[in-house]
Write a protein that holds these residues in place. Structure first.
Motif, PDB file in Angstrom:
ATOM      1  N   GLU A 159      -6.377  57.807 -35.911  1.00 50.33           N
ATOM      2  CA  GLU A 159      -7.017  56.612 -35.366  1.00 50.33           C
ATOM      3  C   GLU A 159      -6.019  55.765 -34.579  1.00 50.33           C
ATOM      4  N   ILE A 160      -4.799  55.644 -35.095  1.00 50.89           N
ATOM      5  CA  ILE A 160      -3.770  54.887 -34.387  1.00 50.89           C
ATOM      6  C   ILE A 160      -3.474  55.522 -33.030  1.00 50.89           C
ATOM      7  N   LEU A 161      -3.331  56.842 -33.010  1.00 47.41           N
ATOM      8  CA  LEU A 161      -3.073  57.531 -31.749  1.00 47.41           C
ATOM      9  C   LEU A 161      -4.207  57.322 -30.755  1.00 47.41           C
ATOM     10  N   CYS A 162      -5.428  57.404 -31.245  1.00 50.97           N
ATOM     11  CA  CYS A 162      -6.587  57.193 -30.357  1.00 50.97           C
ATOM     12  C   CYS A 162      -6.588  55.787 -29.774  1.00 50.97           C
ATOM     13  N   PHE A 172       4.099  57.522 -32.962  1.00 49.52           N
ATOM     14  CA  PHE A 172       3.005  58.044 -33.777  1.00 49.52           C
ATOM     15  C   PHE A 172       2.790  59.543 -33.561  1.00 49.52           C
ATOM     16  N   GLU A 173       3.126  60.030 -32.382  1.00 46.95           N
ATOM     17  CA  GLU A 173       3.070  61.474 -32.184  1.00 46.95           C
ATOM     18  C   GLU A 173       4.136  62.165 -33.031  1.00 46.95           C
ATOM     19  N   GLU A 174       5.299  61.528 -33.141  1.00 45.92           N
ATOM     20  CA  GLU A 174       6.359  62.123 -33.950  1.00 45.92           C
ATOM     21  C   GLU A 174       5.991  62.111 -35.432  1.00 45.92           C
ATOM     22  N   ILE A 175       5.362  61.034 -35.873  1.00 49.33           N
ATOM     23  CA  ILE A 175       4.899  60.979 -37.263  1.00 49.33           C
ATOM     24  C   ILE A 175       3.920  62.109 -37.535  1.00 49.33           C
ATOM     25  N   ARG A 176       3.000  62.304 -36.601  1.00 48.80           N
ATOM     26  CA  ARG A 176       2.005  63.369 -36.787  1.00 48.80           C
ATOM     27  C   ARG A 176       2.655  64.748 -36.731  1.00 48.80           C
ATOM     28  N   GLU A 177       3.525  64.969 -35.758  1.00 50.09           N
ATOM     29  CA  GLU A 177       4.132  66.284 -35.577  1.00 50.09           C
ATOM     30  C   GLU A 177       4.999  66.675 -36.768  1.00 50.09           C
ATOM     31  N   LEU A 178       5.687  65.698 -37.325  1.00 50.33           N
ATOM     32  CA  LEU A 178       6.555  65.976 -38.468  1.00 50.33           C
ATOM     33  C   LEU A 178       5.775  66.097 -39.769  1.00 50.33           C
ATOM     34  N   ILE A 205       2.501  48.617 -25.840  1.00 51.95           N
ATOM     35  CA  ILE A 205       1.814  49.453 -26.831  1.00 51.95           C
ATOM     36  C   ILE A 205       1.935  50.927 -26.455  1.00 51.95           C
ATOM     37  N   SER A 206       1.891  51.218 -25.161  1.00 54.21           N
ATOM     38  CA  SER A 206       2.024  52.613 -24.714  1.00 54.21           C
ATOM     39  C   SER A 206       3.363  53.209 -25.128  1.00 54.21           C
ATOM     40  N   LEU A 207       4.399  52.363 -25.186  1.00 51.78           N
ATOM     41  CA  LEU A 207       5.719  52.851 -25.577  1.00 51.78           C
ATOM     42  C   LEU A 207       5.760  53.340 -27.021  1.00 51.78           C
ATOM     43  N   LEU A 248       9.511  57.630 -43.717  1.00 49.89           N
ATOM     44  CA  LEU A 248       9.274  58.411 -42.508  1.00 49.89           C
ATOM     45  C   LEU A 248      10.536  59.177 -42.130  1.00 49.89           C
ATOM     46  N   ASP A 249      10.406  60.057 -41.205  1.00 53.06           N
ATOM     47  CA  ASP A 249      11.544  60.846 -40.734  1.00 53.06           C
ATOM     48  C   ASP A 249      11.596  60.723 -39.216  1.00 53.06           C
ATOM     49  N   ILE A 250      11.905  59.524 -38.753  1.00 60.92           N
ATOM     50  CA  ILE A 250      11.813  59.199 -37.331  1.00 60.92           C
ATOM     51  C   ILE A 250      13.179  59.372 -36.673  1.00 60.92           C
ATOM     52  N   SER A 251      13.199  59.929 -35.479  1.00 60.22           N
ATOM     53  CA  SER A 251      14.451  60.166 -34.761  1.00 60.22           C
ATOM     54  C   SER A 251      15.060  58.852 -34.287  1.00 60.22           C
ATOM     55  N   GLU A 252      16.356  58.896 -34.061  1.00 56.84           N
ATOM     56  CA  GLU A 252      17.087  57.710 -33.611  1.00 56.84           C
ATOM     57  C   GLU A 252      16.552  57.199 -32.282  1.00 56.84           C
ATOM     58  N   GLU A 253      16.215  58.108 -31.379  1.00 61.03           N
ATOM     59  CA  GLU A 253      15.726  57.712 -30.051  1.00 61.03           C
ATOM     60  C   GLU A 253      14.438  56.911 -30.159  1.00 61.03           C
ATOM     61  N   VAL A 254      13.542  57.374 -31.006  1.00 64.12           N
ATOM     62  CA  VAL A 254      12.267  56.672 -31.165  1.00 64.12           C
ATOM     63  C   VAL A 254      12.482  55.328 -31.854  1.00 64.12           C
TER      64      VAL A 254
END
Length: 652
Positions: free
Chosen positions: A12-15, A57-63, A50-52, A142-148
């Motif tokens: 839902e967040i991604l949408c 959220f794509e990384e959260i989903r992918e991981l 918000i687009s940034l 979470l397991d979020i990358s440094e770049e994000v």
């Protein structure tokens, strides 16, 4: 079950982010932003920010490591906390999308200052809400990358600046008496009735620091749980001594995984909220609806904030408010509660038709309790000093016992009367009144009622001149109320901070703990840091660090670590000769003390060659090297960063 909910929220967040990102150029979500729209730049900026967040959220989903998945294997309190965060983010994005739908069509040829001010107010709601949620992003789960993470920090900074900008704009925009109601004006703008507008664009969102009041209950909010420990008195800063100053070096670098296309995401269905249940200011579902003098209904926290900003008109109609009394709309609240039950939407525990909802979903008849409490509240206004004293003593006892009692006492109208008793000449009455207010403030919804009753000036007066017990409980009350972020500003501007610093320096051991806890929470808000510095807090903190009993070293370091990012605080810390004390703590302190000392030194030395040279001369390299090898994870990061700065200094 938690994991399933997680997936739904992530999708839902991604949408929502995808929908908002398409609003600049036009998409399925609607037409592009009008070229002559008054708020064209504001809309474009909000969409861009918000687009940034798409990558996050794509990384959260992918991981496959979304917020709830991580929490499901953790404690129930952690799960509840991150669950609340994810749900609040969904609401905030709905808020942003629907505000954009209104603002992108708002043109100068038919706009008025009153209508524009209302929309600026809503932009401030949305930007603050998003910035606050991003600042509370549960990185530990979470397991979020440094770049994000760096990208999220960038968005946070931009949102914070935008919030400050909107606050300044609101303060400079006068209130106008309009010949034509705002509802009719917006109808001209969008070519539809105002009710239709708010139905289509119903959105939740919070102004500046408003969100803490409205929806968190005692079991759900981590911050409120901290307040629970302050029933009757505050004790200390809970393990908070773990304050980590936000900087990119705090996060370990990790790889970014490839992300799936947004086109694969299917948008979940959502319940359509009846238009009459939405607050005209926030465009979100009302939890505590109140009626103003014009007959319009608003969510209490939002209309109160509108009034506190100096506005004397009704936001929806722009008619002048003949009085500022807010009357609870019990009928509407009951209808909203029933609708939430039917649609499986969580409602905070509250009183409905003489019954209180229990944690298992059933209701308990409390009509007998209501009658007894109403009789007590009536006695609070008695002409007899003894009768008032006895009544407030019993209110204090009842408010300490249970959440249900706190709800019923507030519903009986006790809070304004208790606030009046804060100025009582009878010492025992005053002591019991401030303690009763402290106990009542533990229930989240009561915080707004206490603020609405104008309690802060009287609480500050008790803090300055009451008995030591009353001063302790006044400080604890300010801490409890400051958990609602907008209250941090109001309390800071009330003169409370110098009084708290005085208690920190000269109070009883318990009073010092209470003052430290309140100051820590108030100084989270940037605007209060300067007030604390000017009130002499650095001197008080240094005294705590060097005190032979070492009883409040943790609290002193925690507060100083919050202040250290403020330029005025940096100067004061250095001028007070605090650096040698911090370096000594690197050598001899407990692990947590070493960690915070390193964090403070890092904040002082960033972009400051003089301070770097100072710690080098004082022999900081050896303890920092030891800390980089054997300290806590956070201490290792801070020490390693400081050593790197020192190495670069030597190469110059």
């Amino acid at each position: 079950m938690a994991g399933e909910l997680a997936g739904d929220h992530t999708l839902e967040i991604l949408c929502l982010v995808h929908d908002i990102a398409g609003m600049c150029a036009g998409s399925s979500s609607g037409a592009a932003i009008a070229a002559d729209a008054v708020f064209r730049k504001d809309c474009t900026d909000l969409v861009r920010r918000i687009s940034l967040l798409t990558h996050l959220f794509e990384e959260i989903r992918e991981l496959n490591n979304n917020v709830f998945d991580s929490a499901s294997s953790s404690s129930s309190s952690t799960s509840a906390s991150v669950s609340s965060w994810s749900s609040d983010l969904v609401l905030a994005l709905h808020s942003a999308r629907r505000l954009l739908s209104v603002a992108r069509n708002f043109r100068s040829n038919c706009s008025s200052d009153g209508a524009a001010k209302t929309i600026v107010f809503q932009f401030q709601c949305v930007t603050w809400k998003l910035e606050k949620l991003l600042s509370n992003l549960p990185y530990d789960n979470l397991d979020i990358s440094e770049e994000v993470k760096e990208q999220v920090d960038l968005v946070r900074t931009q949102l914070r600046r935008a919030t400050e900008k909107y606050g300044y704009m609101i303060s400079k925009m006068p209130s106008y008496e309009l010949s034509q109601p705002l509802a009719e004006e917006i109808s001209q703008v969008l070519g539809k009735s105002v009710n239709g507008l708010y139905k289509q664009h119903s959105c939740p969102g919070n102004l500046s620091e408003l969100d803490s009041i409205s929806e968190n209950n005692e079991e759900k909010s981590c911050s409120t749980n901290r307040a629970g420990s302050h029933l009757e008195r505050a004790r200390s800063i809970p393990a908070s001594s773990t304050v980590s100053l936000p900087d990119a070096t705090d996060r370990e670098s990790q790889e970014i995984s490839e992300t799936k296309s947004l086109s694969e995401v299917k948008k979940p269905e959502a319940s359509v909220i009846p238009e009459d249940f939405l607050c005209p200011i926030s465009l979100e579902l009302m939890r505590d609806p109140v009626i103003v003098a014009t007959g319009q209904t608003y969510e209490r926290s939002y209309i109160q904030r509108w009034i506190d900003c100096g506005n004397t008109t009704c936001p929806k109609t722009q008619q002048k408010l003949q009085h500022l009394t807010l009357t609870p709309n019990y009928v509407l609240r009951s209808l909203i509660s029933q609708w939430c039950i039917e649609h499986n939407i969580e409602q905070p525990t509250g009183l409905t038709n003489g019954k209180l909802k229990k944690s298992d979903g059933s209701f308990r008849d409390v009509t007998g309790d209501i009658a007894a409490i109403e009789a007590l509240v009536w006695k609070l206004s008695s002409r007899s000093v003894e009768e008032r004293r006895a009544a407030v003593t019993e209110i204090r006892s009842l408010s300490k016992r249970s959440t249900d009692n706190r709800i019923l006492i507030a519903e009986a109208g006790a809070i304004p009367v208790l606030v009046n008793l804060l100025t009582s000449e009878d010492v025992l009455t005053q002591d019991n009144a401030v303690t009763s207010i402290l106990n009542l403030s533990i229930y989240e919804n009561n915080k707004g009622l206490i603020m609405l009753a104008g309690a802060i000036p009287s609480i500050v007066q008790v803090l300055r001149a009451g008995t030591m017990e009353a001063r302790e409980n006044a400080a604890a009350t300010l801490f409890s109320l400051s958990l609602a972020d907008e209250n941090k500003i109001i309390i800071g501007a009330s003169g409370a901070i110098p009084a708290l610093v005085e208690l920190l320096q000269n109070g009883s051991p318990r009073g010092k703990k209470d003052a430290a806890t309140a100051l820590f929470n108030l100084c989270i808000y940037q605007g209060n840091k300067g007030r604390a510095i000017r009130a002499g807090i650095i001197t008080a903190l240094l005294k705590m660090l060097t005190d032979s009993s070492k009883s409040m070293v943790d609290e002193a370091l925690t507060i100083m670590s919050v202040l250290a990012s403020h330029q005025e605080a940096k100067v004061a810390i250095v001028q007070a000769s605090t650096i040698p004390v911090l370096i000594d703590l690197l050598r001899t302190g407990l692990p947590r003390n070493k960690e915070n000392a390193a964090a403070i030194l890092l904040a002082l030395c960033k972009r400051d060659a003089d301070n770097l040279s100072c710690i080098s001369r004082l022999g900081a390299v050896i303890p920092l090297t030891e800390l980089a090898r054997n300290g806590t994870e956070r201490a290792k990061r801070k020490a390693t960063s400081l050593l790197e700065h020192l190495r670069k200094l030597q190469q110059l």
